[in-house]
Design a protein around this motif. Sequence first.
Motif, PDB file in Angstrom:
ATOM      1  N   GLU A 219     -17.685 -54.509 -29.987  1.00  0.00           N
ATOM      2  CA  GLU A 219     -16.940 -54.052 -31.166  1.00  0.00           C
ATOM      3  C   GLU A 219     -17.269 -54.963 -32.349  1.00  0.00           C
ATOM      4  N   LYS A 220     -17.103 -54.427 -33.548  1.00  0.00           N
ATOM      5  CA  LYS A 220     -17.472 -55.172 -34.767  1.00  0.00           C
ATOM      6  C   LYS A 220     -16.697 -56.497 -34.875  1.00  0.00           C
ATOM      7  N   ASP A 221     -15.403 -56.444 -34.503  1.00  0.00           N
ATOM      8  CA  ASP A 221     -14.580 -57.653 -34.675  1.00  0.00           C
ATOM      9  C   ASP A 221     -14.797 -58.684 -33.557  1.00  0.00           C
ATOM     10  N   GLU A 222     -15.646 -58.346 -32.578  1.00  0.00           N
ATOM     11  CA  GLU A 222     -15.935 -59.301 -31.500  1.00  0.00           C
ATOM     12  C   GLU A 222     -17.136 -60.179 -31.815  1.00  0.00           C
ATOM     13  N   LEU A 223     -17.831 -59.897 -32.914  1.00  0.00           N
ATOM     14  CA  LEU A 223     -19.061 -60.619 -33.251  1.00  0.00           C
ATOM     15  C   LEU A 223     -18.772 -62.098 -33.531  1.00  0.00           C
ATOM     16  N   THR A 224     -19.644 -62.976 -33.007  1.00  0.00           N
ATOM     17  CA  THR A 224     -19.518 -64.410 -33.303  1.00  0.00           C
ATOM     18  C   THR A 224     -20.820 -64.903 -33.949  1.00  0.00           C
ATOM     19  N   ASP A 225     -20.770 -66.133 -34.453  1.00  0.00           N
ATOM     20  CA  ASP A 225     -21.960 -66.728 -35.102  1.00  0.00           C
ATOM     21  C   ASP A 225     -23.127 -66.869 -34.131  1.00  0.00           C
ATOM     22  N   LYS A 226     -22.819 -66.951 -32.839  1.00  0.00           N
ATOM     23  CA  LYS A 226     -23.885 -67.203 -31.861  1.00  0.00           C
ATOM     24  C   LYS A 226     -24.596 -65.923 -31.424  1.00  0.00           C
ATOM     25  N   ASP A 227     -24.062 -64.738 -31.797  1.00  0.00           N
ATOM     26  CA  ASP A 227     -24.668 -63.466 -31.373  1.00  0.00           C
ATOM     27  C   ASP A 227     -25.878 -63.114 -32.231  1.00  0.00           C
TER      28      ASP A 227
END
Length: 669
Positions: A219-227
């Motif tokens: 999901e869009k809100d699950e994105l982190t800097d490490k992805d």
Amino acid sequence: MAKKGSLSITSENIFPVIKKWLYSDHDIFYRELVSNGCDAITKLKKLELIGEYERPEDMDYKIQVSVNPNEKTIKVTDNGLGMTEDEIDKYINQIAFSGVQDFLEKYKDKANEDQIIGHFGLGFYSAFMVADKVTIDTLSYQKDAKPVHWESEGGINFEMAEGDKEQVGTTITLYLNEDSHEFCNEYRAREVLDKYCAFMPVPIFLDNETAEPQYETIEKDELTDKDTIVETVVEPAKTEEKENEDGTKETVEVEPSREKYKILKRPVALNDVSPLWNKHPNECTAEDYKAFYRKVFMDYKEPLFWIHLNMDYLFNLKGILYFPKINMEYDSLEGTIKLYNNQVFIADNIKEVIPEFLMLLKGVIDCPDLPLNVSRSALQNDGFVKKISDYITKKVADKLSGMCKTDRENYEKYWDDIAPFIKFGYIKDEKFAEKMGDYILFKNLDGKYLTFTDCLEENKEKHENTIFYVTNEKEQSQYINLFRQEGIDAVLLPHNIDSPFISHMEQKHEGVKFLRIDTDLNAAFKEEVKEDDEEFKKSSEELTELFKKALSNDKLDIKVEKMKNEGVASMITVSEETRRMQDMMKMYNMGGMDPSMFGGTGETLVLNANHPLVKYVLNNKESQNTDKICEQLYDLASLSHGPLSPERMTKFVARSNEIMLIMAGEKAE
């Protein structure tokens, strides 16, 4: 300028020893290299803690293992404290030193030393068991440090020069020899890492450099800097057709369109950095313990119960011991106790640490204080190890005795399953025997559980200091019935361990005797015969002679008794001493030996003078059927005692048919 040289190996020529003999399992190089990486990270964390190192914000401590089946290489990379050229010279080129010992000496007052694992120099050289060539690329955390590249073929000569590593830490690359290509197979690497490194304190990741990239959608809100985003995926809005009140239809939006991201699959650590044994028992649920048991031992039968060990006084020891449910007939009685040193797997079932009787259990023990040799695979035998063993024994005895005192219902429920463990411990371990003597239970004929003292009390009036027992309820049912009729109790002892166990109990309790219920004809079952009853003496002699002749067995012991129960014609008794000797012979695979070497079979045929068939034999000595009846009475007595030999069974069946034909003929007449 590149530095070249031969490896300085002090004391005796240690390298061939490392390569050939120090490590019995070649796969152990994975453990050594990964745990060295853990050391480097642990040290850097301590320096960070005391303000001597500042970690970059985006850096997580980890160990990366990369295999390349095409190139036949393995890389082990850590982002720990790295090494300078001088340190490589000291710890790699001069094997005599342990980096850990120097480090502890320098920082002993500044940091806790619990988590330091290994001997870098020696552990590193395990790589040459599987590799023709090994390289090190390293960059020290120290300010203005220069990267270093080191390489050696065969582990004898080396070259060292400035390298090109940009991140702090160390990468060790192994160029595998022909016999060791299996270790760059991703699945084999995973298997070995899982064996040795499943609970190491730093996250370990494995990747295959030749594999196709794998993706996942989030999901869009699950994105982190490490992805790493590969593409944006737009999920169209969900609609459905709806009918209005006036009959018209329209399409309405049920869920709006959504943006998702397809990303490179997030790496998942192979190991659990916080194993259950490091937690406080109050933090762990029953399901936690069961899940851990399933995961570590691949055993899907639930354990009966467990003991959580947690000690930090005298020495540091944590662990969990499980009492497994075993099928005594089919399962192996060998358990598995896994020994760890600071979450690094050492070995299964090290007998110096684990008392022999507890090898039947399954469990994990982590003891950072264990005195290990350089390979971490063998223990030095000293008093300290004995203290650890004694502590484990004490904790198990405390748990069992406590359960018997405060939770007797559950203790009785588990007893049949845990009895072999406890009896084995009682025989093998004096201190365990002292603590558990009052908490060993015996199940009686009515299924009631009694302590040793209870058993002596039950038969005190008629048979002081004697405990009668049964080993097989089916085979000994005739004797059980006689005991029940006279109100005499007996206990069930059906396992192989019971024979040495009761012998051991008799040694510990002077004057106490365990007798199997078919050992002798109990006085309670017999009518008293007067000493001067000449008629009984004469008939006894005649019956003895008749039976010996009919059975063609001069050596058979025969006793004639007047039994209260007229329904029993004949019985077999076996002397306790002889039968225990026979049991011991079976246990040591001496079953083929002739029992007469130990004073005969110990078997006695008991005839009941009050039974009509025995009277018939006595009164019809010359009848053509008398021999048949004698043989039949002997075989029936033997059958009530245990199975007949195949030859005897064949004759018994044929004779039974003959007897029925005689009866049928008489009826027909």
